[in-house]
Enzyme design. Structure first.
Site: not given
Length: 250
Positions: A14, A16, A61, A65, A86, A106, A129, A131, A133
């Site tokens: 993590s 975070s 996470t 999400k 998030n 994000d 990508g 996804g 993100a």
């Protein structure tokens, strides 16, 4: 003690937890803690909120999400636009029922870390990508006025396949952003399948991966003169934005 935390599953490593523990110690913030809450199923989330009455906010996470959106009362415009949360602020009034608001920080983290690197010619981007993100990055690029195209393994309407990345495409997209996990430790030799030999000093490569600090994707750009940036500052900026939301209401 007022508590914040992280939900997801699993939570073996993590960022975070380390970040907020260090922040609390460094800034000598009293009466605050940060905990990990690995929940095997998102349906466990309401019970978690009820069981911990001092829990005032959580990071979210993988893999929750999107699924966690069914358990919040309100969404920020950014979270609603990209269908991903998030960060959740938990407000507990006298009524007993907590009010949960979902955010997506994000977008903020990526935007603020990218802006200082941009030059006038960075007016078009390839987003590697497709996804969650990639959704956050696409939204941020749109707000910055940067045209962008998604790239994935298979071409489809509005999305290029890696095999289509020729000299013409690479030439007119001086900004290339990796939103995939390729290259993340321990798989440090992996990288997106783009024609790196076509890169030059006009390109800026941004990798959301931060471990290792210099991925194979970034290394290949660097040796060809491209500017490079990893995702660590993005994470730090979104973490600070989370803190502001939890403690000042967003």
């Amino acid at each position: 003690m007022k508590t914040f935390g992280l939900i997801g599953f699993p939570l073996a490593h993590s960022f975070s937890k380390k970040y907020y523990d260090a922040k609390i110690e460094r800034e000598r913030i009293p009466g605050v803690g940060y905990e990990l809450y690995p929940i095997p199923d998102i349906t466990d989330f309401p019970g978690l909120v009820e069981k911990h009455p001092r829990l005032m906010g959580v990071n979210v996470t993988i893999p929750y999400k999107i699924a966690v959106m069914d358990y919040v009362d309100r969404l920020s415009p950014e979270a609603e636009a990209i269908d991903a949360v998030n960060c959740i602020r938990i407000e507990r009034g006298n009524s007993g029922k907590p009010i949960l608001t979902g955010y997506n920080t994000d977008i903020y983290g990526f935007t603020e870390s990218l802006k200082p690197l941009l030059k006038p010619h960075h007016n078009a981007a390839l987003v590697l990508g497709n996804g969650g993100a990639a959704k956050a990055v696409s939204f941020a690029l749109g707000k910055l006025g940067i045209a962008h195209t998604l790239v994935s393994r298979s071409a489809r309407p509005g999305q290029l396949g890696y095999a289509q990345l020729d000299s013409a495409v690479i030439g007119i997209h001086p900004l290339i952003i990796n939103t995939t996990p390729l290259g993340t430790f321990p798989h440090v030799a992996d990288c997106p399948d783009i024609p790196y030999h076509l890169l030059d000093d006009r390109h800026l490569l941004y990798d959301l991966v931060y471990n290792p600090a210099e991925t194979a994707f970034l290394k290949q750009g660097k040796v060809r003169g491209a500017a490079i940036k990893n995702g660590l500052e993005m994470l730090e900026l979104q973490a600070e934005r989370n803190w502001e939301i939890w403690n000042a209401g967003g």
